[in-house]
Design a protein around this motif. Structure first.
Motif, PDB file in Angstrom:
ATOM      1  N   GLU A  78       0.829  -1.199   0.000  1.00 20.26           N
ATOM      2  CA  GLU A  78       0.000   0.000   0.000  1.00 20.26           C
ATOM      3  C   GLU A  78       0.871   1.260   0.000  1.00 20.26           C
ATOM      4  O   GLU A  78       1.918   1.298   0.668  1.00 20.26           O
ATOM      5  CB  GLU A  78      -0.925   0.007   1.218  1.00 20.26           C
ATOM      6  N   LYS A 100      -0.854   5.784  -6.492  1.00 20.66           N
ATOM      7  CA  LYS A 100      -1.840   4.776  -6.079  1.00 20.66           C
ATOM      8  C   LYS A 100      -2.151   3.915  -7.301  1.00 20.66           C
ATOM      9  O   LYS A 100      -2.535   4.430  -8.352  1.00 20.66           O
ATOM     10  CB  LYS A 100      -3.092   5.461  -5.540  1.00 20.66           C
ATOM     11  N   ASP A 104      -2.703  -2.413  -6.066  1.00 25.81           N
ATOM     12  CA  ASP A 104      -1.342  -2.185  -5.558  1.00 25.81           C
ATOM     13  C   ASP A 104      -0.299  -2.911  -6.408  1.00 25.81           C
ATOM     14  O   ASP A 104       0.692  -3.440  -5.887  1.00 25.81           O
ATOM     15  CB  ASP A 104      -1.230  -2.619  -4.086  1.00 25.81           C
TER      16      ASP A 104
END
Length: 244
Positions: A78, A100, A104
């Motif tokens: 993350e 982002k 992931d």
């Protein structure tokens, strides 16, 4: 109700199997994602969008603020896991964007840097592990917009070769890293330019390039995560100061 023909039953069965496989894959990924430590989670980005987390400093040097460090996280890690060293670099006056990515995984969005790269500014790409591989491919294909590249426990492949690039590269590894393929890392030096700076964090490991706990197959670090995060930040800041 009309009965399905044999070929229709086969097709329906294949479709159901495919959907189950996709659902199973998504569940597997979600169960294996590395989440940030409480220390990393406690750090608040100055801005969060669907594409990135942004870190800056209120005391930022306006000249330095024209330097953007755009970072691709490692596979299944993350973004928030990299906030500790990202904030330290930001405190030195630079803008840090942690991208982002879908599930992931950088391979799902190799061109995600498009959301951040700014013309007429200094764009430094970076990436951890698989994220570095994808970042180098982006840099290879957008050399006019990129001013530098940072690899954290990572290296370029042939598609991301930077051997002929004119910008500087920083490569940081850790002595206790057992996830990095060291043989491939050495071979990949052929894809790096002469202006490459190499640095090794003694006692650090692969997971220590973020702050998300232990990683499967990794070596045991002999320094704390806090110390490794500090060293990463300091090395990056020193390198940025040298190339500016």
């Amino acid at each position: 109700m009309k009965k399905l023909l044999r070929w229709q039953k086969i097709l329906l069965g294949m479709l159901i199997a495919l959907l189950l496989a996709i659902a199973g894959g998504i569940i597997y990924i979600k169960l294996n994602i590395y989440t940030p430590s409480s220390t990393a989670s406690a750090i608040d980005p100055i801005k969060v969008t669907k594409d990135y987390e942004l870190f800056t400093s209120e005391q930022a040097d306006r000249a330095k603020e024209k330097t953007n460090l755009i970072f691709y996280p490692g596979a299944l890690v993350e973004p928030a896991s990299y906030r500790i060293w990202a904030q330290e670099v930001a405190n030195a006056g630079y803008r840090v964007y942690i991208l982002k990515l879908p599930f992931d995984l950088a391979v799902m969005a190799p061109n995600k840097a498009n959301a951040v790269v700014k013309s007429h500014e200094k764009n430094i790409l970076g990436g951890h592990s698989l994220g570095g591989v994808m970042a180098s491919r982006y840099a290879h294909n957008h050399q006019q917009e990129i001013s530098g590249m940072i690899f954290l426990a990572s290296y370029p492949d042939e598609k991301g070769s930077l051997a002929k690039s004119s910008f500087p590269v920083l490569s940081i590894t850790a002595s206790k890293d057992q996830v990095l393929n060291h043989k491939q890392y050495q071979k990949a030096k052929n894809y790096l330019p002469k202006m490459t700076t190499y640095d090794v964090i003694k006692g650090g490991n692969h997971a220590g390039f973020g702050s998300y706990g232990a990683q499967k197959g990794d070596g045991q670090a002999t320094i704390s995560n806090r110390k490794q995060q500090k060293e990463i930040g300091q090395i990056i800041i020193h390198w940025l100061q040298e190339i500016n």
